[in-house]
Structure formats: structure tokens, C-alpha cells
Motif scaffolding. Structure first.
Motif, PDB file in Angstrom:
ATOM      1  N   ILE A   1       2.436   4.002 -17.857  1.00 18.18           N
ATOM      2  CA  ILE A   1       2.955   2.820 -17.150  1.00 18.18           C
ATOM      3  C   ILE A   1       2.415   2.766 -15.720  1.00 18.18           C
ATOM      4  O   ILE A   1       2.019   1.698 -15.231  1.00 18.18           O
ATOM      5  N   ILE A   2       2.381   3.924 -15.059  1.00 21.37           N
ATOM      6  CA  ILE A   2       1.858   3.952 -13.687  1.00 21.37           C
ATOM      7  C   ILE A   2       0.396   3.546 -13.670  1.00 21.37           C
ATOM      8  O   ILE A   2      -0.057   2.786 -12.797  1.00 21.37           O
ATOM      9  N   ALA A   3      -0.381   4.030 -14.652  1.00 24.66           N
ATOM     10  CA  ALA A   3      -1.800   3.680 -14.721  1.00 24.66           C
ATOM     11  C   ALA A   3      -1.991   2.178 -14.916  1.00 24.66           C
ATOM     12  O   ALA A   3      -2.980   1.598 -14.454  1.00 24.66           O
ATOM     13  N   ALA A   4      -1.061   1.542 -15.616  1.00 21.17           N
ATOM     14  CA  ALA A   4      -1.176   0.100 -15.855  1.00 21.17           C
ATOM     15  C   ALA A   4      -0.629  -0.723 -14.692  1.00 21.17           C
ATOM     16  O   ALA A   4      -1.144  -1.821 -14.394  1.00 21.17           O
TER      17      ALA A   4
ATOM     18  N   GLY B   1       0.819  -1.215   0.000  1.00 15.14           N
ATOM     19  CA  GLY B   1       0.000   0.000   0.000  1.00 15.14           C
ATOM     20  C   GLY B   1       0.847   1.256   0.000  1.00 15.14           C
ATOM     21  O   GLY B   1       0.516   2.242  -0.683  1.00 15.14           O
ATOM     22  N   TYR B   2       1.937   1.239   0.765  1.00 15.50           N
ATOM     23  CA  TYR B   2       2.818   2.404   0.776  1.00 15.50           C
ATOM     24  C   TYR B   2       3.460   2.617  -0.604  1.00 15.50           C
ATOM     25  O   TYR B   2       3.600   3.760  -1.064  1.00 15.50           O
ATOM     26  N   VAL B   3       3.854   1.524  -1.267  1.00 17.83           N
ATOM     27  CA  VAL B   3       4.454   1.640  -2.598  1.00 17.83           C
ATOM     28  C   VAL B   3       3.437   2.209  -3.586  1.00 17.83           C
ATOM     29  O   VAL B   3       3.768   3.099  -4.397  1.00 17.83           O
ATOM     30  N   ILE B   4       2.202   1.708  -3.525  1.00 20.54           N
ATOM     31  CA  ILE B   4       1.165   2.225  -4.430  1.00 20.54           C
ATOM     32  C   ILE B   4       0.925   3.704  -4.170  1.00 20.54           C
ATOM     33  O   ILE B   4       0.761   4.502  -5.111  1.00 20.54           O
ATOM     34  N   THR B   5       0.927   4.097  -2.913  1.00 21.92           N
ATOM     35  CA  THR B   5       0.724   5.507  -2.584  1.00 21.92           C
ATOM     36  C   THR B   5       1.861   6.365  -3.134  1.00 21.92           C
ATOM     37  O   THR B   5       1.626   7.449  -3.694  1.00 21.92           O
TER      38      THR B   5
ATOM     39  N   PRO C   1      -2.918  -1.055 -10.672  1.00 20.19           N
ATOM     40  CA  PRO C   1      -3.841  -2.165 -10.342  1.00 20.19           C
ATOM     41  C   PRO C   1      -3.120  -3.484 -10.121  1.00 20.19           C
ATOM     42  O   PRO C   1      -3.559  -4.302  -9.297  1.00 20.19           O
ATOM     43  N   LEU C   2      -2.014  -3.701 -10.854  1.00 22.06           N
ATOM     44  CA  LEU C   2      -1.262  -4.935 -10.657  1.00 22.06           C
ATOM     45  C   LEU C   2      -0.631  -4.969  -9.272  1.00 22.06           C
ATOM     46  O   LEU C   2      -0.597  -6.021  -8.614  1.00 22.06           O
ATOM     47  N   LEU C   3      -0.125  -3.818  -8.812  1.00 27.65           N
ATOM     48  CA  LEU C   3       0.417  -3.760  -7.449  1.00 27.65           C
ATOM     49  C   LEU C   3      -0.688  -4.022  -6.419  1.00 27.65           C
ATOM     50  O   LEU C   3      -0.463  -4.709  -5.408  1.00 27.65           O
ATOM     51  N   GLY C   4      -1.874  -3.466  -6.676  1.00 28.20           N
ATOM     52  CA  GLY C   4      -2.997  -3.727  -5.773  1.00 28.20           C
ATOM     53  C   GLY C   4      -3.361  -5.190  -5.725  1.00 28.20           C
ATOM     54  O   GLY C   4      -3.631  -5.759  -4.656  1.00 28.20           O
TER      55      GLY C   4
END
Length: 461
Positions: A370-373, A285-289, A376-379
């Protein structure tokens, strides 16, 4: 020689007898006459002691017979007393049965009345035990217990005043349930200290203190304590405003689900805040943030740059001279520097100039994509790892607590939410920024095409 041996043997035997019989005989005899005298004294002493022992035995036997007679007399007296008590008990049983029959006849329909009153008093006692009104009016349960004991027993009848008090307590409970009152009571703080505080009671629903904190009524011991965790949002401000208000109308978060402020307030308190939910995402979660913050900064930066560039291009469209402080001016400057160049070469030069401006205008757009793609994969990665941890816990501790299992799954899904929260705005920002960049590139293509057309017409003329 024989005479001496006989004398020695008699002395030895006499000495032994003397030692065994008496202290007087223990002395050493100096002659046969003295030895004989000592033996006679020992036999006399033994005889006296034997007579004394016989006398003591006879006396003890007499005493035992006397005690036996006394015990037999006592036994006879107690048996007589037991018989008298049995007769008295039977008489009392008869009298008691008759009294109970008379009581039942005199009660008549009152027995049914007392049954209804007992049932009502029992329900009222259960209500008193959980009602926060008992904080203001304590010890009401004791009166109800005493009244139930009287109506259930046969020794004492309840008075008219006690029966009327049941009606009074019911009426007071209904009246107080619609009132908002202030009163002093003992409150246990979050630190465990007991202090006298002014509290506000909102009907039968909630208690708040003068600091605007929600209170909990502990029915087991009849005490009031500050909730260890207070509800978030405007509820605390409303409670503080209610505590300081003396009249009028003020908003307040009332919990209508329970007589002591029940499940709704508990669910509201137990619900995690946004910050707590964010922390449930863990490292993923921290990485996604962090990735989301990076995407937001890139998008804002590119929007500012492209907005300024768009303003400069619009200004360049209104000017007749090329200015190299914008992308359109740099493309137009190629034509100004080469006015006599043939059309094909000029077209290539202008295309080259536009290609040089394109990376500058589309900078970091691919990173946003790339971030947009990836978000969701990180989530999904965080959710999968969280589910693995949850199922491992179920394997170890079992699935006996569905609440704990649901909490683990809920925490695992937080990363999916974070991934979508980052991906959706990033896609929208990428589309918006890409549109701004394409708009400027379209102007460059349009102007370069117009320049080539004008240049071709001029050379043909």
C-alpha cells in the motif's frame, strides 16, 4: 456780547493754527496781542522749514546729476573695455587656431597612434574595474583615466614613460592572472565589520580568506566582502587547505566562468542543498518522508524476523524431531501428534497448520504494498497543490519574472521526486521480503506434501 463772541472765535482759530504749525503755538494764548505774536512766530518757523526743504531738494538734485554723470562715465569705460576684450578674444582665437593647426601638423601619424592607445587604455580600464587583481594593486584606473584625458585633449601630450606603463600594466595583468599569491587587504565580514585579513588570490578567478571562506570583489566601490552564502561540499575544505598552504599543490574549486569568480560559483551557491529541497516539499513532503521511514522500518523488521525464521526452518530440516519454535516444526508436530490419522484428515490438518503460519510469515507485507502505491499519489498531490499556488502567484503578480515562476514549479515537483524515492525502494523491499516469506511457505508446503505421501505409503503397506 458780539465782542466776546468775536474774541472767542479768534481765539479758537488762532489756537487751531498754533497747534498745527509749531510747538510754541501749541501754548494757550491769553490775549489777542499774544495770539497775534504767536501766529507771526509760527509763520516765520514754517517759512524757515520750507526753505530748508527746498535747499535739501536742490542738493539732492545736484547729487543725482553728479551720480548720473559718474554712471555715464563708467558705462563708457566698460564699453571701451568690452571692445578691447573682444579684440583680444578674436586675436586669441586666431592664435589658438594657428596653434592647433601647428599641433596637428607636428603630431602627424601620432594622432592615429593615440587613437589606438586610447582604445587600448579604455579596454584596459574596463578590465581593471572588474579584475580581482585590482584588490592587490588598487588605483590603477586613475592612471588610465589621466592618460586617456591627455591623449584625447590638445593641451598636454603623454610622456614616453606613461605610454610604456600601458604595456607594463597589460603585462602585469597577464602575469598576475597565472599566480596564486597571499596579501593583506580590508575585508567586510558577513556581520558588516571591516577588518584587515590575509587573503589568497587565485589568478583572476577567486579570493579566499585565511578562514577558508570565499570572498566577493565588489567592483563598484573596489571593496572585498565575505560571501553571505558559501558553497557546499568539499569546496570549503579545499579553500581552507589552500589558505593554510605555503607551497606545493593543493586541490581547489576554481570558478573559470568569470574574471571575478562569476556565474558557476553563483549557481553553485544558489543551488539548494538536499535538506533545503526536502523542505521545499512542505507538509506533503513531510508526510511522504514519514511514510517512507515507516516502510523502511517495517521492511527491516520483517527481513530480520524472516531471516531468523529461515535459519530455524533450515535447522528443523536437519532434525528428526519436531520443534515448535519455528513454523516448520509446528507443522511437523501435527503429524507427530496424530500418527494413526487417515491421509485425507491428515492433509486437512497440515493445510490448517500451514494456513495458521501464513499470516505470521506474511505480516505487514500488504502495508508495504500500500505504501508503494500511495507514495507516488502523495507526490502527485503535492505537485498539483504546488502548481496551483504557483499559478495563483502568477495571476496576482504576473509572469514578468521567469526565474521566480521556475522556482515555484521546481518546488512543486519536489514532492513527486519524494514520492518516487519512497515508492521505488518500497517496491523492491516488498518484493524481497515477500520472496523470503514465500520461500518459507514453499518449504512448509513441500514438507507437508512429503509427510502425506509417506503416511499414505505406510498405511498402504
Amino acid at each position: 456780547m458780539k465782542r466776546n463772541l468775536l474774541k472767542a472765535a479768534v481765539l479758537a482759530i488762532g489756537g487751531t493754527i498754533a497747534l498745527a504749525s509749531s510747538p510754541v503755538m501749541a501754548q494757550e494764548a491769553k490775549s489777542l496781542d499774544e495770539l497775534l505774536q504767536m501766529v507771526k512766530q509760527g509763520r516765520a518757523s514754517d517759512a524757515r522749514e520750507q526753505k530748508a526743504r527746498e535747499q535739501r531738494f536742490k542738493n539732492a538734485r545736484y547729487d543725482q546729476q553728479k551720480m548720473l554723470k559718474e554712471a555715464e562715465k563708467t558705462l563708457a569705460d566698460e564699453e571701451k573695455r568690452s571692445s578691447e576684450l573682444e579684440n583680444t578674444f578674436e586675436e586669441n582665437e586666431t592664435v589658438l587656431t594657428e596653434k592647433q593647426r601647428q599641433l596637428k601638423e607636428r603630431l602627424g601619424t601620432l594622432t592615429e597612434l593615440f587613437g589606438h592607445l586610447t582604445s587600448t587604455a579604455g579596454d584596459l580600464r574596463s578590465n581593471f574595474q572588474t579584475s580581482i587583481i585590482s584588490v592587490q594593486f588598487p588605483n590603477r584606473e586613475q592612471f588610465v583615466d589621466d592618460l586617456i584625458a591627455k591623449m584625447s585633449g590638445a593641451e598636454e601630450l603623454p610622456s614616453i614613460e606613461e605610454i610604456e606603463r600601458i604595456w607594463f600594466e597589460l603585462q602585469r595583468e597577464m602575469t598576475e592572472s597565472g599566480r596564486v599569491v597571499k596579501f593583506q587587504t580590508e575585508v567586510t565580514t558577513a556581520a558588516g565589520e571591516k577588518t584587515q585579513q590575509e587573503v589568497v588570490r587565485v589568478g583572476t578567478f577567486n579570493l579566499v580568506n585565511s578562514d577558508g571562506e570565499y570572498l566577493q570583489y565588489i567592483s563598484e566601490n573596489g571593496t572585498v566582502a565575505v560571501l553571505a552564502r558559501q558553497p557546499k561540499g568539499p569546496y570549503m575544505d579545499w579553500a581552507n587547505e589552500l589558505a593554510s598552504t605555503t607551497s606545493g599543490v593543493t586541490p581547489f574549486g576554481v570558478d573559470p566562468t568569470g574574471p571575478s569568480g562569476g556565474s558557476y560559483l553563483a549557481a553553485l551557491i544558489d543551488s539548494p542543498t538536499l535538506t533545503e529541497r526536502w523542505h521545499q516539499g512542505g507538509v506533503v513532503g513531510y508526510v511522504i518522508t514519514a511514510v517512507g521511514v515507516l516502510a523502511m522500518l517495517i521492511a527491516i523488521w520483517r527481513l530480520i524476523v524472516l531471516t531468523i525464521e529461515d535459519m530455524k526452518v533450515n535447522s528443523q530440516l536437519k532434525s528428526k524431531t519436531a520443534n515448535d519454535n519455528n513454523s516448520l516444526g509446528r507443522v511437523l508436530k501435527v503429524h507427530e501428534d496424530n500418527p494413526s490419522m487417515d491421509a485425507e484428515t491428515l492433509e486437512l490438518k497440515l493445510s490448517e497448520a500451514i494456513l495458521k503460519e501464513t499470516p505470521r510469515l506474511e505480516r505487514s507485507l500488504n502495508l508495504l504494498k500500500i505504501i508503494a502505491a500511495v507514495a507516488p499519489l502523495l507526490g502527485l498531490l503535492g505537485t498539483v497543490t504546488g502548481m496551483i499556488i504557483t499559478f495563483q502567484a502568477i495571476t496576482i503578480f504576473g509572469a514578468g519574472d521567469p526565474k521566480a515562476m521556475a522556482g515555484g514549479i521546481s518546488g512543486a515537483l519536489v514532492t513527486t521526486v519524494l514520492g518516487l524515492v519512497v515508492a521505488i525502494p518500497t517496491v523492491l523491499l516488498h518484493t524481497f521480503v515477500s520472496g523470503r516469506a514465500k520461500k518459507i511457505l514453499h518449504v512448509l508446503d513441500e514438507q507437508s506434501t512429503g509427510i502425506i505421501a509417506e503416511h499414505t505409503e505406510g498405511r498402504a503397506g
